[in-house]
Design an enzyme around this catalytic site. Sequence first.
Site: not given
Length: 302
Positions: A109, A223
């Site tokens: 990711q 994030r």
Amino acid sequence: MPLTPEQQAEIERQRAEPQPTLRVVSAGMEQHLYSAHPVLDHGFVRVIDYMGDDAAITQAARVSYGKGTRSVQNDEGLIRYLMRHWHSTPFEMCEIKLHVKLPVFVARQWIRHRTANVNEYSARYSILDREFYIPTPDHVAAQSAVNNQGRGEALEGEEAARVLDILKTDSMRCYDNYEAMISQDGQQGLARELARMNLPANVYTQWYWKVDLHNLFHFLRLRADAHAQYEIRAYADALCSLVADWVPFAYRAFEDYRLGAATLSAQMVDCLRRMLDGEAVTQENSGMAAREWREFESVLGR
């Protein structure tokens, strides 16, 4: 354990040998140099090096604006202006280099943010450690019913125990087979670059990650968000704490104008104005699709 004895010895040696410097330093970041901050069960982030501070941002901005602006606007006010109006170049004057230990699926990711310099531990050259991320029971959750890429409520009882047992058992079995394949005891042994493909995505890897502050803020905006997957959000939260000590003026502006802010489309702004004028605005007369309308209502806290 998050750090190997060799890594811990290296950190202690570096911290015991401070070097004099003429460069600008951030007092808040100096306390973090070489220290490992634990994340998840075996991971960590630690600052290897950094460049610049809040003053480096304003210094670069004033080069662009010309002389005489320092008396007009203080550093924090200027940084907030730059953040508010989406200026990027002045924030690129600060950089940070991190050593990160993280599960492979989190790394996959993370690497989607292609605006950094990365050097990862090589499983072609070295043997990976027997360390796997196993979530705590409160993070073992079902598939979300409303978000196709997220999780819903935590699993309970026997189902949660069964899932955790599968994760632990499969991780250990895969690593046992990995060791068996590369072993040279009575056999040639499979090449490490081939044997690694048998390892699960929750095995830990490590890398050095160097990024400028502008692109780091972009990473954190995505994030450290509540919608991000928990595991990468744990790393983002740890980085937020470091950045807040490194560039406090810039981080406060980032919190106000990015993390704590909301972006409204032209339709949303129009609807908001109509509401302020006393009009009863609904999804049907808003010009927005149902999903966008729900997002708009969420921003309004309705």
